[in-house]
Design a protein around this motif. Structure first.
Motif, PDB file in Angstrom:
ATOM      1  N   PHE C  10       1.208  -1.266   0.040  1.00  0.00           N
ATOM      2  CA  PHE C  10       0.229   0.139   0.394  1.00  0.00           C
ATOM      3  C   PHE C  10       0.983   0.465   0.371  1.00  0.00           C
ATOM      4  O   PHE C  10       0.588   1.845  -0.619  1.00  0.00           O
ATOM      5  N   VAL C  11       2.231   1.586   1.134  1.00  0.00           N
ATOM      6  CA  VAL C  11       2.825   2.588   0.840  1.00  0.00           C
ATOM      7  C   VAL C  11       2.998   2.609  -0.434  1.00  0.00           C
ATOM      8  O   VAL C  11       3.586   3.562  -1.010  1.00  0.00           O
ATOM      9  N   PHE C  14       1.297   3.859  -2.502  1.00  0.00           N
ATOM     10  CA  PHE C  14       1.122   5.470  -2.034  1.00  0.00           C
ATOM     11  C   PHE C  14       2.539   6.617  -2.733  1.00  0.00           C
ATOM     12  O   PHE C  14       1.813   7.171  -3.606  1.00  0.00           O
ATOM     13  N   VAL C  15       3.347   5.598  -2.608  1.00  0.00           N
ATOM     14  CA  VAL C  15       4.698   7.022  -3.337  1.00  0.00           C
ATOM     15  C   VAL C  15       4.319   6.630  -4.784  1.00  0.00           C
ATOM     16  O   VAL C  15       4.385   7.953  -5.541  1.00  0.00           O
ATOM     17  N   ALA C  17       1.684   6.953  -6.686  1.00  0.00           N
ATOM     18  CA  ALA C  17       0.538   7.134  -7.116  1.00  0.00           C
ATOM     19  C   ALA C  17       0.771   9.326  -6.496  1.00  0.00           C
ATOM     20  O   ALA C  17       0.388  10.113  -7.721  1.00  0.00           O
ATOM     21  N   GLY C  18       1.585   9.503  -5.615  1.00  0.00           N
ATOM     22  CA  GLY C  18       2.109  10.683  -5.459  1.00  0.00           C
ATOM     23  C   GLY C  18       3.168  11.490  -6.139  1.00  0.00           C
ATOM     24  O   GLY C  18       2.725  12.424  -6.901  1.00  0.00           O
ATOM     25  N   LEU C  19       4.058  10.438  -6.789  1.00  0.00           N
ATOM     26  CA  LEU C  19       5.301  10.275  -7.968  1.00  0.00           C
ATOM     27  C   LEU C  19       4.784  10.815  -9.093  1.00  0.00           C
ATOM     28  O   LEU C  19       4.929  12.405  -9.490  1.00  0.00           O
ATOM     29  N   ALA C  21       1.347  11.925  -9.503  1.00  0.00           N
ATOM     30  CA  ALA C  21       0.304  13.405  -9.182  1.00  0.00           C
ATOM     31  C   ALA C  21       1.732  14.567  -9.353  1.00  0.00           C
ATOM     32  O   ALA C  21       1.333  14.910 -10.427  1.00  0.00           O
ATOM     33  N   LEU C  22       2.749  14.359  -9.189  1.00  0.00           N
ATOM     34  CA  LEU C  22       4.261  15.463  -9.324  1.00  0.00           C
ATOM     35  C   LEU C  22       4.404  15.687 -10.559  1.00  0.00           C
ATOM     36  O   LEU C  22       4.654  16.475 -11.194  1.00  0.00           O
ATOM     37  N   MET C  24       2.686  14.091 -13.352  1.00  0.00           N
ATOM     38  CA  MET C  24       1.584  14.867 -14.114  1.00  0.00           C
ATOM     39  C   MET C  24       1.253  16.868 -13.675  1.00  0.00           C
ATOM     40  O   MET C  24       1.390  17.162 -15.236  1.00  0.00           O
ATOM     41  N   LEU C  25       1.427  16.772 -13.378  1.00  0.00           N
ATOM     42  CA  LEU C  25       1.902  18.354 -12.534  1.00  0.00           C
ATOM     43  C   LEU C  25       3.237  19.413 -12.891  1.00  0.00           C
ATOM     44  O   LEU C  25       2.597  20.088 -14.054  1.00  0.00           O
ATOM     45  N   ALA C  26       4.178  18.577 -13.789  1.00  0.00           N
ATOM     46  CA  ALA C  26       5.659  18.906 -14.198  1.00  0.00           C
ATOM     47  C   ALA C  26       5.070  18.694 -16.051  1.00  0.00           C
ATOM     48  O   ALA C  26       4.805  19.715 -16.534  1.00  0.00           O
TER      49      ALA C  26
END
Lengths: 267, 260, 155
Positions: C10-11, C14-15, C17-19, C21-22, C24-26
């Motif tokens: 799970f962790v 999570f990590v 997914a967070g990366l 998202a970052l 995608m933003l970039a």
């Protein structure tokens, strides 16, 4: 030479003196009991010995080392050789019984898991809870939690063990079990035990030496027999649990009749 | 009168003392962090409870905040005939402000309060004290992994919040209101800068994660060890975190975007 | 131990997914996507006034983006604005007498440089200068001129 040597101990909480010049010697291999009414700072004494609190004056030596002059790492090194049994057991609630007993072993040793298993089962067997190893702490009764905590406290084979009110709130059976266990652990492992309690009968049964503490001072010291035949009225009241005596039934203050006749001072 | 001044003085001294303890606590936590790299599994466990368990609230809130931004932004922009700029409006508001700030507020409510309650309960049930007597430093074993996990989890959560929010804004803007999807993305890309906007947003969320986790852990560790004391500490965590987040957001915004 | 494993999974998710998202933003939200093709050639142009043009503003020809503004300086002698443009490498066939003007995208939008192709046979190359330029329209000047002419017409 005694294992724990307390000299001229002073400790204050606010303006109140919890300890006011206390001297205690704890002999190696013996069970020493420290008794006194509630609120005399018996738990505080254990925390002072364990180095969790600092005295305002005086010294505490454990195995020849002044506890409060040690560095952080030296103090932790010393604590590995001390066990402490908290009143609540202080088991880690997110670990099961097995992992709780294994905790100090895993933290302080690099033993392989198979060896840790043998050690944990051995300790749990000695407190009679080997088959409860998969239970979680909140499923345990108070007495069982204390027994698990005892197994955990002796996991690292310490030189001494401190018991904080081990008998409070126990039913007669688990009380008997605990008395028996403390006695057996002390003799079988060559431990030095300090028992802090106000349960006179149980403590008197296992203690080799008793200190009576009240108002920050040692009132009396000796074996159970000596204390039972003490000439001090205070000691007699405490040992026999008399409701009135040198410690009055009524909290100190104004006279009852005076209070009834002059009500305005309370308003 | 004298009593009033005296209680004011006592309050002042008490506040200073707490500040001192909080900074000492921070110092001890930071000392504990290098050792964690040898036992990273401790941090992974905390990342689960701090990060993974917060992800649902972050996803849902992010989506709705983005959708609301899409609706509101559209209504304002359409008056100027500038509805093509909806993408810019959504992305800049989320990346610069709402992403870091709202996710930090949610994080304080979800993970921060849980941390305070957990540590406070461990203290009141003597687990921390018991650990000390087992020669295990609770700051290093219990507190520091949670601190590091909070700092790692916060920027990731904020990024997820912003990304989901932008998708939400796009869904509303393109799907519901008919803004051209090419214009939405290209205007957004033209006006959102990697360093000025996205990196600054990430820096904000790291700062918020640091402060919120610090407050939560300190309140738990400093709580009066009774159930009432732990309850009060939990409330204080949420309130103080909210103040700290909003105050720091102003300071950081002034530093980052003030000179444009 | 089993529980430990699923925690780690799970962790990990999570990590990731967070990366993601970052990332995608970039890539998708910001202008990072444009950084990659900057290995083109550079040309300069002098403008009397650049208005609100900024570094990294767009350079287009017939509405197609062909480059970006790399730097803006004040010319020490002429006191004109000297703009360096990074041209994308695939647009290497622009005539030498291409002209550059500064336009505004929409009424309130960003300013950008628009190029209009000339008729020369030779192509612009790295280090060349665009001579034909037209400065930015400054709204206040236009309004001022309009009012002035209006006032003259009335008399």
């Amino acid at each position: 030479m005694p294992l724990v040597k307390i000299r001229d101990l002073h400790f204050y909480r606010g303006n109140r003196a919890i300890f006011d010049g206390v001297n205690i010697d704890i002999e190696r291999g013996k069970v020493t009991a420290i008794m006194g009414p509630s609120g005399t700072g018996k738990t505080t004494l254990l925390k002072l010995i364990g180095g969790q609190l600092r005295p305002h004056q005086g010294t505490i030596e454990v195995d020849g080392q002044d506890v409060h002059k040690l560095s952080h790492s030296q103090l932790y090194e010393l604590r590995k050789r001390m066990g402490m049994l908290f009143q609540s057991g202080a088991l880690l609630t997110d670990l099961n019984v097995y992992d709780n007993v294994a905790f100090p072993l895993r933290e302080h040793t690099d033993l392989p898991e198979s060896l840790i298993r043998d050690l944990v089962l051995m300790k749990l067997q000695s407190v009679g809870l080997r088959n409860a190893r998969n239970m979680s702490p909140n499923e345990l009764s108070g007495g069982m939690a204390r027994r698990v905590a005892l197994a955990r406290a002796v996991a690292l084979e310490p030189m001494m063990i401190m018991y904080d009110e081990p008998f409070t709130g126990q039913d007669p059976i688990s009380m008997g079990t605990l008395v028996n266990l403390i006695h057996r652990m002390n003799d079988a492992m060559g431990l030095t035990s300090i028992v802090v309690s106000h349960d006179v009968a149980e403590t008197a049964e296992i203690a080799d030496n008793i200190y009576l503490l009240s108002d920050g001072k040692i009132i009396e010291q000796g074996t159970t027999l000596q204390l039972k035949h003490s000439s001090s009225q205070w000691v007699q009241q405490f040992m026999q649990g008399l409701p009135d005596g040198p410690v009055p039934f009524h909290y100190g203050g104004r006279d009852y009749a005076d209070d009834l006749l002059n009500p305005e001072e309370n308003a | 009168m004298i009593n009033l001044i005296r209680s004011l003085g006592r309050w002042g001294l008490g506040t200073f003392e707490r500040q001192g303890r909080a900074h000492l606590f921070l110092f001890n936590m930071l000392l504990g962090i290098p050792g964690l790299f040898l036992r990273f599994s401790l941090v992974v466990q905390q990342l689960f409870s701090v990060g993974v368990l917060s992800i649902l609230i972050i996803l849902i809130s992010g989506l709705f905040v983005g959708m609301v931004l899409g609706l509101q932004g559209y209504n304002t922009l359409v008056d100027f005939g500038a509805e093509e700029s909806l993408g810019v409006l959504v992305s800049l508001s989320l990346v610069r402000e709402l992403g870091p700030v709202v996710s930090a507020l949610l994080f304080a409510g979800r993970a921060g309060s849980a941390l305070t309650a957990e540590i406070g309960l461990m203290k009141s049930t003597e687990q921390l004290s018991g650990m000390e007597m087992m020669a295990v430093d609770p700051i290093r074993r219990i507190i520091a992994p949670r601190f590091l996990a909070g700092i790692i989890a916060m920027p990731l959560l904020a990024a997820i919040f912003s990304a989901v929010g932008i998708l939400g804004g796009f869904l509303v803007g393109h799907g519901l209101l008919g803004v051209d999807d090419g214009a939405f993305w290209s205007q957004m890309q033209a006006k959102t800068d990697l360093y000025d906007d996205i990196l600054n947003g990430v820096i904000k969320s790291v700062v918020f994660g640091f402060v919120v986790t610090w407050i939560a852990l300190f309140e738990g560790h400093d709580a009066t060890p009774t159930s009432e004391g732990v309850g009060r500490a939990t409330t204080r965590t949420v309130v103080h975190s909210a103040f700290a987040i909003l105050g720091l957001d102003f300071v950081l915004t002034a530093l980052m975007f003030g000179d444009e | 131990m089993m529980q430990n494993k699923s925690t780690e999974i799970f962790v990990g998710m999570f990590v990731a997914a967070g990366l993601a998202a970052l990332f995608m933003l970039a890539m998708k939200v910001s202008n990072l996507g444009d950084f990659t093709d900057e290995t083109g050639y550079q040309v300069t142009a002098e403008f009397e006034n650049i208005g609100g043009l900024k570094v990294r503003s767009a350079v287009t020809m017939a509405g197609v983006r062909v480059g970006r503004v790399a730097s803006i300086n004040l010319h020490p002698v002429t006191y004109n604005a000297e703009v360096t443009i990074n041209m994308y490498p695939q647009f290497d066939n622009l005539p030498l007498d291409t002209s550059a003007s500064i336009y505004t995208a929409g009424l309130l939008g960003e300013q950008y440089i628009g190029l209009v192709a000339g008729a020369e046979e030779e192509f612009l190359q790295d280090g060349d200068v665009i001579d034909l330029t037209q400065p930015a329209l400054v709204l206040e000047q236009v309004i001022g001129q309009f009012l002035y002419s209006k006032a003259e017409g009335d008399e």
